[in-house]
Design a protein around this motif. Structure first.
Motif, PDB file in Angstrom:
ATOM      1  N   UNK A  37       0.792  -1.216   0.000  1.00  0.00           N
ATOM      2  CA  UNK A  37       0.000   0.000   0.000  1.00  0.00           C
ATOM      3  C   UNK A  37       0.821   1.261   0.000  1.00  0.00           C
ATOM      4  N   UNK A  38       2.112   1.188   0.226  1.00  0.00           N
ATOM      5  CA  UNK A  38       2.971   2.354   0.201  1.00  0.00           C
ATOM      6  C   UNK A  38       3.533   2.526  -1.198  1.00  0.00           C
ATOM      7  N   UNK A  39       3.779   3.759  -1.658  1.00  0.00           N
ATOM      8  CA  UNK A  39       4.335   3.957  -2.999  1.00  0.00           C
ATOM      9  C   UNK A  39       5.754   3.446  -3.097  1.00  0.00           C
ATOM     10  N   UNK A  40       6.140   3.026  -4.289  1.00  0.00           N
ATOM     11  CA  UNK A  40       7.533   2.673  -4.541  1.00  0.00           C
ATOM     12  C   UNK A  40       8.317   3.932  -4.808  1.00  0.00           C
ATOM     13  N   UNK A  41       9.275   3.862  -5.679  1.00  0.00           N
ATOM     14  CA  UNK A  41      10.059   5.050  -5.974  1.00  0.00           C
ATOM     15  C   UNK A  41      11.014   4.810  -7.113  1.00  0.00           C
ATOM     16  N   UNK A  71      23.703  10.039   1.439  1.00  0.00           N
ATOM     17  CA  UNK A  71      23.192   8.671   1.344  1.00  0.00           C
ATOM     18  C   UNK A  71      22.594   8.234   2.671  1.00  0.00           C
ATOM     19  N   UNK A  72      21.372   7.746   2.632  1.00  0.00           N
ATOM     20  CA  UNK A  72      20.715   7.222   3.835  1.00  0.00           C
ATOM     21  C   UNK A  72      21.135   5.776   4.045  1.00  0.00           C
ATOM     22  N   UNK A  73      21.020   5.294   5.288  1.00  0.00           N
ATOM     23  CA  UNK A  73      21.504   3.963   5.637  1.00  0.00           C
ATOM     24  C   UNK A  73      20.370   3.147   6.260  1.00  0.00           C
ATOM     25  N   UNK A  88       9.850  -0.099   5.104  1.00  0.00           N
ATOM     26  CA  UNK A  88      11.022   0.451   5.785  1.00  0.00           C
ATOM     27  C   UNK A  88      11.905   1.252   4.828  1.00  0.00           C
ATOM     28  N   UNK A  89      12.085   0.744   3.609  1.00  0.00           N
ATOM     29  CA  UNK A  89      12.866   1.480   2.611  1.00  0.00           C
ATOM     30  C   UNK A  89      12.240   2.842   2.337  1.00  0.00           C
ATOM     31  N   UNK A 147      12.219   8.740   2.939  1.00  0.00           N
ATOM     32  CA  UNK A 147      11.427   9.942   3.160  1.00  0.00           C
ATOM     33  C   UNK A 147      11.867  10.734   4.397  1.00  0.00           C
ATOM     34  N   UNK A 148      12.705  10.130   5.234  1.00  0.00           N
ATOM     35  CA  UNK A 148      13.149  10.798   6.460  1.00  0.00           C
ATOM     36  C   UNK A 148      14.312  11.741   6.154  1.00  0.00           C
ATOM     37  N   UNK A 149      14.531  12.749   7.016  1.00  0.00           N
ATOM     38  CA  UNK A 149      15.693  13.623   6.842  1.00  0.00           C
ATOM     39  C   UNK A 149      16.997  12.847   6.922  1.00  0.00           C
ATOM     40  N   UNK A 150      17.999  13.275   6.202  1.00  0.00           N
ATOM     41  CA  UNK A 150      19.291  12.623   6.228  1.00  0.00           C
ATOM     42  C   UNK A 150      19.935  12.824   7.591  1.00  0.00           C
ATOM     43  N   UNK A 151      20.433  11.714   8.179  1.00  0.00           N
ATOM     44  CA  UNK A 151      21.149  11.794   9.450  1.00  0.00           C
ATOM     45  C   UNK A 151      22.537  11.212   9.273  1.00  0.00           C
TER      46      UNK A 151
END
Length: 273
Positions: free
Chosen positions: A138-142, A218-220, A256-257, A262-266
């Motif tokens: 139900x969540x969009x891909x990308x 790059x997100x991890x 989770x991906x 979609x979260x801010x880069x940390x």
């Protein structure tokens, strides 16, 4: 039945290999199929009510103790000697079957052989579960670029298939050194590093630190089937670290991906002294 043919082939191959290893002197392997109905009042191997295709694989080999049966689907649990198995065979079977909307169970006694029963939703009954079986549930891909690093070929293939179905562009490596070479040669952005934690040569944490030093945006997202103690030992117990337990369903991986992208880069937390 409602399932990916390539994944079902993987399920059967894993079950056949386990049966072979349980019968080192030879024996009998029986594969049975049937259509069964699970009623609302029944509790058949955690399956929801509905129509299923049943596949069972039975051997007359060494069998399992009651304790071994309780842990059989846990990642990296194995009763085989060193070098004979990874402990991911039944965990992979469980992940594939459950992400297809099915259920799997084991009946076994020490010295009396083993039966693994797989239930998969009948195709005409699968429509009602379509949203739950979507790769992203139900969540969009990308269209982002994901660097997937996993030393287990079986897990790597499953993750790659799920993410490509979601529309992502995949760069794939089986270890840290190869991943760094691929990243250095890739001309565009790498939006997400999806990496196993415990790998030969270079841990996922070390890989993440080295990659983020070169590509700070790059997100991890880590993957692991090990215990908390093992994860701490490999340096990924910090608060804020994103971790996906293995085995995972298609929906869990997709959600989770998407959440991490979609979260801010940390920044990757620095190692403690």
């Amino acid at each position: 039945m409602h399932a990916d043919p390539g994944q079902i082939e993987q399920v059967l191959m894993n079950l056949f290999v386990n049966a072979r290893d349980a019968m080192p002197q030879g024996g009998t392997l029986i594969v049975e199929t049937a259509r069964i109905e699970v009623g609302a009042a029944e509790a058949v191997h955690d399956a929801r009510p509905g129509a299923y295709v049943m596949i069972s694989v039975t051997d007359d080999g060494a069998g399992m103790t009651a304790e071994a049966r309780q842990h059989a689907f846990e990642p990296f649990f194995t009763t085989k000697s060193n070098g004979r198995g990874t402990g991911l065979g039944l965990a992979t079977v469980h992940g594939i079957v459950t992400q297809s909307g099915g259920a799997v169970s084991i009946e076994s006694e020490l010295g009396q052989g083993t039966t693994v029963m797989v239930l998969l939703p009948e195709l005409r009954a699968a429509g009602a579960a379509e949203a739950a079986l979507s790769p992203v549930s139900g969540r969009p891909g990308g269209a982002e670029v994901i660097l997937l690093v996993e030393d287990s070929p079986a897990v790597r293939r499953v993750a790659e298939r799920i993410l490509r179905a979601g529309g992502y562009t995949l760069l794939v490596a089986e270890g840290g050194p190869e991943a760094l070479r691929i990243a250095a040669a890739h001309p565009g952005a790498i939006d997400l590093l999806l990496t196993d934690v415990v790998m030969p040569q270079m841990s996922g944490r070390e890989l993440a630190e080295r990659l983020v030093a070169l590509r700070p945006t790059t997100r991890i997202l880590y993957m692991s089937g090990y215990t908390d103690d093992a994860i701490v030992h490999h340096g990924v117990s910090d608060m804020g670290v994103q971790l996906l337990p293995k085995p995972f369903t298609a929906g869990a991986l997709g959600r989770r991906v998407r959440d991490v992208l979609d979260a801010p880069v940390q920044a990757v937390p620095a190692r403690g002294g």
